[in-house]
Design a protein around this motif. Structure first.
Motif, PDB file in Angstrom:
ATOM      1  N   UNK A  34      17.168 -14.142  42.493  1.00  0.00           N
ATOM      2  CA  UNK A  34      17.599 -14.377  41.115  1.00  0.00           C
ATOM      3  C   UNK A  34      18.600 -13.325  40.651  1.00  0.00           C
ATOM      4  N   UNK A  35      19.150 -13.538  39.471  1.00  0.00           N
ATOM      5  CA  UNK A  35      20.145 -12.636  38.910  1.00  0.00           C
ATOM      6  C   UNK A  35      19.649 -11.916  37.671  1.00  0.00           C
ATOM      7  N   UNK A  36      20.589 -11.267  36.984  1.00  0.00           N
ATOM      8  CA  UNK A  36      20.350 -10.592  35.712  1.00  0.00           C
ATOM      9  C   UNK A  36      21.140 -11.312  34.627  1.00  0.00           C
ATOM     10  N   UNK A  37      20.558 -11.534  33.450  1.00  0.00           N
ATOM     11  CA  UNK A  37      19.190 -11.221  33.039  1.00  0.00           C
ATOM     12  C   UNK A  37      18.300 -12.461  33.142  1.00  0.00           C
ATOM     13  N   UNK A  38      17.794 -12.691  34.315  1.00  0.00           N
ATOM     14  CA  UNK A  38      16.981 -13.867  34.608  1.00  0.00           C
ATOM     15  C   UNK A  38      15.758 -13.410  35.413  1.00  0.00           C
ATOM     16  N   UNK A  39      15.039 -14.365  35.994  1.00  0.00           N
ATOM     17  CA  UNK A  39      13.876 -14.002  36.796  1.00  0.00           C
ATOM     18  C   UNK A  39      13.619 -15.072  37.836  1.00  0.00           C
ATOM     19  N   UNK A  40      12.462 -14.995  38.492  1.00  0.00           N
ATOM     20  CA  UNK A  40      12.159 -15.914  39.582  1.00  0.00           C
ATOM     21  C   UNK A  40      12.131 -17.363  39.128  1.00  0.00           C
ATOM     22  N   UNK A 105      22.315 -16.208  43.238  1.00  0.00           N
ATOM     23  CA  UNK A 105      23.400 -16.182  42.263  1.00  0.00           C
ATOM     24  C   UNK A 105      23.365 -14.820  41.577  1.00  0.00           C
ATOM     25  N   UNK A 106      24.489 -14.397  41.034  1.00  0.00           N
ATOM     26  CA  UNK A 106      24.575 -13.151  40.280  1.00  0.00           C
ATOM     27  C   UNK A 106      24.042 -12.005  41.143  1.00  0.00           C
ATOM     28  N   UNK A 107      23.153 -11.144  40.627  1.00  0.00           N
ATOM     29  CA  UNK A 107      22.645 -10.028  41.428  1.00  0.00           C
ATOM     30  C   UNK A 107      22.062 -10.530  42.752  1.00  0.00           C
ATOM     31  N   UNK A 108      21.343 -11.637  42.707  1.00  0.00           N
ATOM     32  CA  UNK A 108      20.737 -12.166  43.923  1.00  0.00           C
ATOM     33  C   UNK A 108      21.756 -12.673  44.920  1.00  0.00           C
ATOM     34  N   UNK A 109      22.819 -13.321  44.430  1.00  0.00           N
ATOM     35  CA  UNK A 109      23.890 -13.741  45.311  1.00  0.00           C
ATOM     36  C   UNK A 109      24.592 -12.552  45.939  1.00  0.00           C
ATOM     37  N   UNK A 110      24.740 -11.486  45.159  1.00  0.00           N
ATOM     38  CA  UNK A 110      25.364 -10.263  45.685  1.00  0.00           C
ATOM     39  C   UNK A 110      24.496  -9.664  46.793  1.00  0.00           C
ATOM     40  N   UNK A 111      23.193  -9.561  46.555  1.00  0.00           N
ATOM     41  CA  UNK A 111      22.290  -9.034  47.579  1.00  0.00           C
ATOM     42  C   UNK A 111      22.389  -9.853  48.858  1.00  0.00           C
ATOM     43  N   UNK A 112      22.431 -11.173  48.719  1.00  0.00           N
ATOM     44  CA  UNK A 112      22.538 -12.047  49.890  1.00  0.00           C
ATOM     45  C   UNK A 112      23.848 -11.819  50.630  1.00  0.00           C
ATOM     46  N   UNK A 113      24.947 -11.675  49.894  1.00  0.00           N
ATOM     47  CA  UNK A 113      26.249 -11.428  50.522  1.00  0.00           C
ATOM     48  C   UNK A 113      26.260 -10.084  51.242  1.00  0.00           C
ATOM     49  N   UNK A 196      11.149 -16.332  31.232  1.00  0.00           N
ATOM     50  CA  UNK A 196      11.991 -15.412  31.996  1.00  0.00           C
ATOM     51  C   UNK A 196      11.992 -14.014  31.407  1.00  0.00           C
ATOM     52  N   UNK A 197      12.052 -13.932  30.075  1.00  0.00           N
ATOM     53  CA  UNK A 197      12.215 -12.636  29.414  1.00  0.00           C
ATOM     54  C   UNK A 197      11.020 -11.720  29.615  1.00  0.00           C
ATOM     55  N   UNK A 198       9.875 -12.268  29.961  1.00  0.00           N
ATOM     56  CA  UNK A 198       8.727 -11.399  30.226  1.00  0.00           C
ATOM     57  C   UNK A 198       9.003 -10.480  31.412  1.00  0.00           C
ATOM     58  N   UNK A 199       9.937 -10.872  32.300  1.00  0.00           N
ATOM     59  CA  UNK A 199      10.296 -10.034  33.447  1.00  0.00           C
ATOM     60  C   UNK A 199      10.982  -8.751  33.026  1.00  0.00           C
ATOM     61  N   UNK A 200      11.539  -8.726  31.801  1.00  0.00           N
ATOM     62  CA  UNK A 200      12.265  -7.545  31.331  1.00  0.00           C
ATOM     63  C   UNK A 200      11.328  -6.459  30.803  1.00  0.00           C
ATOM     64  N   UNK A 201      10.017  -6.755  30.763  1.00  0.00           N
ATOM     65  CA  UNK A 201       9.044  -5.768  30.320  1.00  0.00           C
ATOM     66  C   UNK A 201       8.734  -4.750  31.418  1.00  0.00           C
ATOM     67  N   UNK A 202       9.308  -4.936  32.589  1.00  0.00           N
ATOM     68  CA  UNK A 202       9.134  -3.994  33.688  1.00  0.00           C
ATOM     69  C   UNK A 202       9.540  -2.584  33.234  1.00  0.00           C
ATOM     70  N   UNK A 203       8.745  -1.558  33.524  1.00  0.00           N
ATOM     71  CA  UNK A 203       9.052  -0.212  33.028  1.00  0.00           C
ATOM     72  C   UNK A 203      10.360   0.376  33.559  1.00  0.00           C
TER      73      UNK A 203
END
Length: 303
Positions: A34-40, A105-113, A196-203
């Motif tokens: 997944x990308x930012x600002x998104x989640x699984x 896609x986005x951050x996740x697409x970059x990691x894959x590339x 999705x936004x609950x993923x942004x509660x990560x410390x």
């Protein structure tokens, strides 16, 4: 509202990675990123589609997102591209997966590339929204057309301490502005956004995000342990694994391109697809088109 659950956990050298898994354990492995600002939950429809067809589907929360946690307080909270790519490799190692289809896609697409460019022997095939996403950090201060720069407002906001404070105080507000700009045709609801936004509660969310944008614009250094890999990426290496790239025709930040433009730096079998009405979060907005691209990538790889 459907969810990808239950989540599993596995430790790598740096992270306790939370991930969703579906499909047969002996199926062709696919890692969906997944990308930012998104989640699984960008893959809430794609994952079961592919699992039902016999693929082993793995959907991890990226560092700084969801239930994924750093193992040590001393670990740099870097969001640089090589860290994201190395996280994928280490996740595959922890799950004893020698090779996988990588899609994102986005951050996740970059990691894959990044993985496809630097360790192609680990990648069966690649699906990348917006194509070749390896960052040209040396050219990061070269201006783009004004209408494109406007869509990247948060890049520059996050360079400032005001931006760090804004993200700390209201990550959901910032994310919602980005979602609406990135995907003007996507009529998402409050429940979808809240899921999705609950993923942004990560410390570690704020520190990872801030570092990601400051590093890509050459305003901060990367972590020393990734310096060798960053030096390799500085040459913008070609990608030779079988690849399907996708552009949404309603992406608010990245104008769609033809196959020739999208195929630059993909030197192996490559196909490019345009997806009507899809924006930046393409797998959630057009899940069938994304799943079709994964199937096609597997076909290109001879799977």
């Amino acid at each position: 509202m459907p969810r990808l659950q239950p989540l599993r956990h596995v430790e790598t050298s740096r992270l306790d990675v939370a991930y969703f898994e579906a499909g047969p354990a002996d199926g062709e492995p696919i890692v969906l990123l997944h990308g930012f600002p998104y989640d699984i939950h960008s893959y809430v429809e794609v994952a079961p589609m592919l699992a039902a067809e016999g693929f082993r589907v793995i959907v991890p929360s990226l560092r700084g997102h969801g239930e994924t946690r750093f193992l040590r307080s001393s670990e740099p909270r870097t969001g640089q591209q090589t860290a994201l790519g190395q996280d994928v490799i280490e996740l595959m190692d922890a799950l004893a997966i020698p090779r996988a289809i990588l899609a994102g896609y986005d951050w996740g697409g970059r990691a894959a590339c990044v993985v496809a460019a630097l360790q192609p022997e680990r990648v069966t095939a690649l699906v990348a929204v917006n194509g070749y996403l390896i960052q040209d950090i040396a050219a990061s201060m070269h201006p783009l057309a004004p209408e494109l720069e406007a869509g990247f407002w948060y890049f520059f906001y996050f360079l400032t301490e005001r931006g760090r404070l804004g993200l700390t105080r209201d990550p959901r507000g910032i994310a919602e502005v980005i979602w609406r700009r990135n995907s003007p045709d996507w009529d998402f609801g409050d429940a979808e956004f809240d899921r999705a936004a609950s993923a942004f509660d990560n410390p570690d969310f704020v520190e990872v995000v801030i570092h990601s944008y400051r590093h890509r614009l050459a305003h901060v250094d990367g972590a020393p342990e990734y310096s060798r890999l960053e030096a390799q990426l500085a040459h913008l290496p070609s990608i030779g694994v079988p690849t399907v790239t996708l552009d949404g025709l309603a992406d608010g930040n990245f104008p769609a391109r033809d196959a020739t433009a999208a195929g630059v730096r993909f030197v192996g079998p490559h196909e490019h697809r345009l997806v009507p009405h899809a924006g930046h979060n393409l797998p959630q907005e057009a899940p069938r088109a994304f799943a079709d691209a994964v199937r096609r990538a597997a076909d290109l790889a001879g799977g």
